[in-house]
Design a protein around this motif. Structure first.
Motif, PDB file in Angstrom:
ATOM      1  N   MET A 302      43.251  38.324  53.487  1.00  0.00           N
ATOM      2  CA  MET A 302      43.215  37.254  52.316  1.00  0.00           C
ATOM      3  C   MET A 302      42.876  35.689  53.143  1.00  0.00           C
ATOM      4  SD  MET A 302      46.143  38.021  49.646  1.00  0.00           S
ATOM      5  CE  MET A 302      45.608  36.673  48.603  1.00  0.00           C
ATOM      6  N   VAL A 303      43.514  35.759  54.475  1.00  0.00           N
ATOM      7  CA  VAL A 303      43.474  34.737  55.251  1.00  0.00           C
ATOM      8  C   VAL A 303      41.812  34.306  55.702  1.00  0.00           C
ATOM      9  CG1 VAL A 303      43.992  33.423  57.453  1.00  0.00           C
ATOM     10  CG2 VAL A 303      45.678  34.591  56.022  1.00  0.00           C
ATOM     11  N   ALA A 304      41.449  35.657  56.083  1.00  0.00           N
ATOM     12  CA  ALA A 304      40.000  35.395  56.494  1.00  0.00           C
ATOM     13  C   ALA A 304      39.034  35.111  55.304  1.00  0.00           C
ATOM     14  CB  ALA A 304      39.455  36.979  57.051  1.00  0.00           C
ATOM     15  N   TRP A 305      39.474  35.633  54.324  1.00  0.00           N
ATOM     16  CA  TRP A 305      38.417  35.317  53.117  1.00  0.00           C
ATOM     17  C   TRP A 305      38.726  33.938  52.395  1.00  0.00           C
ATOM     18  CZ3 TRP A 305      40.951  34.531  47.790  1.00  0.00           C
ATOM     19  CH2 TRP A 305      39.853  34.232  46.846  1.00  0.00           C
ATOM     20  N   LEU A 306      39.978  33.461  52.670  1.00  0.00           N
ATOM     21  CA  LEU A 306      40.026  31.844  52.173  1.00  0.00           C
ATOM     22  C   LEU A 306      39.527  31.096  53.107  1.00  0.00           C
ATOM     23  CD1 LEU A 306      43.856  31.991  51.415  1.00  0.00           C
ATOM     24  CD2 LEU A 306      41.886  31.684  49.666  1.00  0.00           C
ATOM     25  N   ARG A 307      39.186  31.321  54.462  1.00  0.00           N
ATOM     26  CA  ARG A 307      38.394  30.869  55.364  1.00  0.00           C
ATOM     27  C   ARG A 307      36.734  31.112  55.319  1.00  0.00           C
ATOM     28  NH1 ARG A 307      35.674  28.091  57.618  1.00  0.00           N
ATOM     29  NH2 ARG A 307      35.447  27.195  59.414  1.00  0.00           N
ATOM     30  N   GLY A 308      36.513  32.074  54.990  1.00  0.00           N
ATOM     31  CA  GLY A 308      35.133  32.549  54.496  1.00  0.00           C
ATOM     32  C   GLY A 308      34.480  31.805  53.481  1.00  0.00           C
ATOM     33  N   ARG A 309      35.438  31.866  52.420  1.00  0.00           N
ATOM     34  CA  ARG A 309      34.769  31.149  51.287  1.00  0.00           C
ATOM     35  C   ARG A 309      34.525  29.778  51.286  1.00  0.00           C
ATOM     36  NH1 ARG A 309      39.024  29.246  47.504  1.00  0.00           N
ATOM     37  NH2 ARG A 309      38.107  29.980  45.854  1.00  0.00           N
ATOM     38  N   GLN A 310      34.882  29.243  52.355  1.00  0.00           N
ATOM     39  CA  GLN A 310      34.406  27.702  52.686  1.00  0.00           C
ATOM     40  C   GLN A 310      33.277  27.612  53.637  1.00  0.00           C
ATOM     41  OE1 GLN A 310      38.143  26.073  54.408  1.00  0.00           O
ATOM     42  NE2 GLN A 310      39.324  26.560  52.720  1.00  0.00           N
ATOM     43  N   SER A 311      32.692  28.574  53.796  1.00  0.00           N
ATOM     44  CA  SER A 311      31.597  28.422  54.793  1.00  0.00           C
ATOM     45  C   SER A 311      30.717  27.627  54.084  1.00  0.00           C
ATOM     46  CB  SER A 311      31.068  30.158  55.064  1.00  0.00           C
ATOM     47  OG  SER A 311      29.607  30.069  55.643  1.00  0.00           O
ATOM     48  N   ALA A 312      29.667  26.991  54.944  1.00  0.00           N
ATOM     49  CA  ALA A 312      28.632  26.313  54.348  1.00  0.00           C
ATOM     50  C   ALA A 312      27.443  27.251  54.034  1.00  0.00           C
ATOM     51  CB  ALA A 312      28.281  25.370  55.582  1.00  0.00           C
ATOM     52  N   HIS A 313      27.435  28.599  54.479  1.00  0.00           N
ATOM     53  CA  HIS A 313      26.341  29.433  54.129  1.00  0.00           C
ATOM     54  C   HIS A 313      26.682  30.511  53.175  1.00  0.00           C
ATOM     55  CE1 HIS A 313      24.684  27.930  57.983  1.00  0.00           C
ATOM     56  NE2 HIS A 313      25.968  28.069  58.399  1.00  0.00           N
ATOM     57  N   GLY A 314      25.476  30.680  52.080  1.00  0.00           N
ATOM     58  CA  GLY A 314      25.831  31.369  50.771  1.00  0.00           C
ATOM     59  C   GLY A 314      26.100  32.703  51.388  1.00  0.00           C
ATOM     60  N   ALA A 315      25.102  33.478  52.059  1.00  0.00           N
ATOM     61  CA  ALA A 315      25.291  34.681  52.712  1.00  0.00           C
ATOM     62  C   ALA A 315      26.498  34.994  53.357  1.00  0.00           C
ATOM     63  CB  ALA A 315      24.017  35.086  53.600  1.00  0.00           C
ATOM     64  N   THR A 316      27.248  34.269  54.081  1.00  0.00           N
ATOM     65  CA  THR A 316      28.396  34.335  54.752  1.00  0.00           C
ATOM     66  C   THR A 316      29.545  34.742  53.700  1.00  0.00           C
ATOM     67  OG1 THR A 316      27.621  33.169  56.727  1.00  0.00           O
ATOM     68  CG2 THR A 316      29.919  33.505  56.514  1.00  0.00           C
ATOM     69  N   ARG A 317      29.616  33.440  52.662  1.00  0.00           N
ATOM     70  CA  ARG A 317      30.565  33.464  51.600  1.00  0.00           C
ATOM     71  C   ARG A 317      30.665  34.906  50.899  1.00  0.00           C
ATOM     72  NH1 ARG A 317      28.699  28.283  51.000  1.00  0.00           N
ATOM     73  NH2 ARG A 317      27.372  28.862  48.649  1.00  0.00           N
ATOM     74  N   GLY A 318      29.356  35.142  50.539  1.00  0.00           N
ATOM     75  CA  GLY A 318      29.200  36.383  49.783  1.00  0.00           C
ATOM     76  C   GLY A 318      29.783  37.626  50.375  1.00  0.00           C
ATOM     77  N   ALA A 319      29.556  37.771  51.695  1.00  0.00           N
ATOM     78  CA  ALA A 319      30.030  38.757  52.663  1.00  0.00           C
ATOM     79  C   ALA A 319      31.318  38.858  52.604  1.00  0.00           C
ATOM     80  CB  ALA A 319      29.465  38.608  54.299  1.00  0.00           C
TER      81      ALA A 319
END
Length: 381
Positions: A302-319
């Protein structure tokens, strides 16, 4: 003596210098062909993990009492061969202490599971060897990839030896199962091979130039979090192997408690064994560790996801969205496995879920390290 050159003669007048092999892309090789080959190996290894799980769940792993890497590829071809194979099994502790009522036809059913498992291992080794030798002979392997691909094959060979080391433990003394820590080693190495293969597939999907440019935009904190999540998930996979190795999933079919208790009774007791052995051999303690680790992996995810959903890259957020969705599904499958006392269908689905989650985490880590630049116009940013 060299002729004099005019001051501006070199502007647009000098012949272009040929690219030096080894710079940036170097010898590109057959990246697409090698990637297809690795995808085939990846699918075979994933299938191997599933078949290995079914072999364990059907108690078939000790049906073949010898390790014959070459001649063992042929199954019994006559009734006499079947009787001889069955007699070898009848001398094992598993038959004498647990399956003494088993007949020849029942033996055949468990034999085919183990034979199929070993045969699949041979197929994987053959696919790797043919591909590696072929690409090597054609000088089609990209610069810097010889060692990686050779190392993958070496790990596969080591996995075969560890597989026999694991099976051999089931024929010692009064053992009716393989030793759980050997099973964990065997499964752990399978996931290492699967993870490396997936990582190589992701790398070969893009050119070296693209990867070098993408690396400059790497999201370091997200890479660190995904790396930590990958390690935590791997530890949970090993604990799951320990649970499977001693059938710990069938002893406490309740959730969220363990037969009415938070911490199981007699958790540190194993007859005739020191206290430390309970961490590997006591069903209650092993399942408790697996449950607690599952909660920790979920929290970490969940911590990694909360940080990942703030990524500037759409593919990374989706991953990272994919990782979080699969992580929740995997926890639910784990609970279902407990409540059904490790019913075969549910348990094997849980193991396949671990494969999917493992690869999704590795993919998310790859995209955090090598982000794909999106386009605002195309809606991929």
């Amino acid at each position: 003596m060299a002729a004099k050159r005019k001051l501006f003669e070199d502007v647009g007048a000098v012949a272009p210098v040929a690219a030096t092999p080894g710079l940036i892309d170097g010898r590109r090789g057959a990246r697409r062909g090698i990637r297809v080959w690795l995808v085939a190996i990846f699918l075979l290894v994933a299938m191997m993990i599933a078949v290995g799980g079914l072999t364990r769940l059907t108690d078939s792993g000790l049906s073949i009492t010898e390790w014959k890497p070459v001649t063992g590829a042929l199954p019994p071809l006559s009734e006499t061969d079947w009787v001889a194979e069955f007699e070898k099994y009848q001398a094992s502790p598993e038959f004498q202490l647990q399956n003494s009522q088993m007949g020849l036809e029942e033996f055949k059913s468990i034999f085919w599971w183990e034979w199929g498992h070993r045969q699949l291992g041979r197929v994987i080794g053959l696919v790797w060897a043919l591909g590696f030798v072929g690409f090597l002979a054609a000088r089609a392997i990209p610069a810097g990839w010889n060692g990686r691909l050779l190392g993958l094959g070496a790990l596969g060979g080591l996995q075969g030896a560890i597989g026999w080391w694991m099976v051999k433990s089931g024929f010692v003394g009064e053992n009716v199962d393989v030793e759980s820590y050997r099973l964990a080693t065997h499964l752990g190495l399978a996931f290492v091979i699967l993870g490396l293969t997936a990582w190589y597939v992701f790398l070969l999907g893009r050119s070296e130039t693209d990867l070098m440019q993408a690396r400059r935009a790497a999201e370091r904190k997200l890479v660190g979090l995904s790396t930590g999540l990958m390690h935590a998930a791997f530890l949970q996979i090993l604990l799951g192997a320990l649970v499977a190795g001693i059938d710990a999933g069938r002893g406490f079919p309740t959730w969220p408690d363990m037969n009415g208790q938070f911490f199981p009774a007699d958790a540190f007791y194993v007859p005739g064994r020191p206290v430390w052995a309970a961490f590997f051999e006591n069903p209650g303690l092993v399942q408790f560790m697996h449950r607690m680790a599952g909660y920790l992996v979920l929290a970490f995810g969940m911590v990694a996801w909360l940080r990942g959903r703030q990524s500037a890259h759409g593919a990374t957020r989706g991953a990272f969205h994919g990782v979080m969705a699969m992580l929740v599904a995997q926890v639910a499958l784990g609970i279902a496995t407990v409540l059904t006392a490790a019913h075969m269908d549910v348990a094997i689905t849980h193991q396949i879920g671990a494969v999917i989650l493992w690869v999704l985490i590795i993919r998310a880590r790859h995209l955090a390290m090598y982000p794909v630049a999106g386009s605002i116009r195309e809606g991929t940013a």
